[in-house]
Write a protein that holds these residues in place. Structure first.
Motif, short mmCIF file in Angstrom:
data_model
loop_
_atom_site.label_atom_id
_atom_site.label_comp_id
_atom_site.label_asym_id
_atom_site.label_seq_id
_atom_site.Cartn_x
_atom_site.Cartn_y
_atom_site.Cartn_z
N GLU A 8 -7.00 1.04 -6.89
CA GLU A 8 -6.28 0.28 -7.88
C GLU A 8 -5.34 1.44 -8.57
N PRO A 9 -4.53 0.88 -9.29
CA PRO A 9 -3.67 1.83 -10.29
C PRO A 9 -4.69 1.82 -11.53
N ASP A 27 -1.71 3.89 -14.68
CA ASP A 27 -0.90 3.21 -13.67
C ASP A 27 -0.72 3.89 -12.39
N THR A 28 -1.47 5.12 -12.36
CA THR A 28 -1.39 6.05 -11.09
C THR A 28 -2.59 5.58 -10.24
N HIS A 85 -4.91 -4.94 -0.98
CA HIS A 85 -3.91 -5.78 -0.59
C HIS A 85 -2.95 -6.06 -1.83
N GLU A 86 -3.35 -5.70 -3.19
CA GLU A 86 -2.82 -5.68 -4.31
C GLU A 86 -1.80 -4.71 -4.49
N LEU A 87 -1.87 -3.57 -3.94
CA LEU A 87 -1.31 -2.51 -4.31
C LEU A 87 0.22 -2.51 -3.86
N SER A 88 0.91 -1.69 -4.68
CA SER A 88 2.45 -1.59 -4.05
C SER A 88 2.54 -0.94 -2.44
N GLN A 89 3.46 -1.05 -1.87
CA GLN A 89 3.51 -0.48 -0.52
C GLN A 89 3.43 1.21 -0.47
N ALA A 90 3.85 1.54 -1.47
CA ALA A 90 3.63 3.23 -1.24
C ALA A 90 2.19 3.63 -1.65
N ASN A 91 1.54 2.85 -2.55
CA ASN A 91 0.13 3.10 -2.77
C ASN A 91 -0.64 2.55 -1.58
N ARG A 92 -0.36 1.75 -0.79
CA ARG A 92 -1.26 1.15 0.48
C ARG A 92 -0.78 2.55 1.45
#
Length: 122
Positions: A8-9, A27-28, A85-92
């Motif tokens: 998660e962020p 937020d990271t 599944h809640e992460l941004s595409q970049a974080n996924r």
């Protein structure tokens, strides 16, 4: 012992990486693991320590266990991490890369993970 993996962020910037001991900025992306112990089986005196998620910077997470075999036997696919599944595409994509790295399945086009931070001297 089974584990629950999470990503998660960071919610506040107050959590520290269990490897390098530096704060994880708000937020990271942070990646964590905790023992999957039913509350009724946990020793009540140390319950919070057993049930709490231990958070890591993505580049520090592969150092949380020294042997790759542990990751192969215990870590699910990135999509099995709570919060994936809640992460941004970049974080996924970063979580997928970290999982591949941990399991020795890195793709030839995966950029190398950054070196982990040096241990916090404080």
């Amino acid at each position: 012992m089974p584990y629950i993996f999470e990503c998660e962020p960071a919610k506040s910037g107050r959590s520290c990486c269990r490897f390098c001991e530096f704060p994880i900025e708000k937020d990271t992306l942070r990646i964590g693991a905790k023992a999957d112990i039913p509350e009724e089986e946990a020793v009540t005196g140390n319950l919070h320590a057993l049930l709490a998620t231990h958070w890591y910077h993505p580049n520090c997470f592969p150092r949380f266990r020294k042997k790759q075999q542990w990751y192969i036997e215990n870590m699910p696919a990135a999509s099995g991490f709570s919060g994936f599944h809640e992460l941004s595409q970049a974080n996924r994509e970063m979580v997928k890369q970290v999982v591949r790295h941990c399991k020795g399945e890195a793709h030839a086009d995966d950029p190398p993970l950054a070196e982990p931070n040096a241990k916090n001297p404080s």
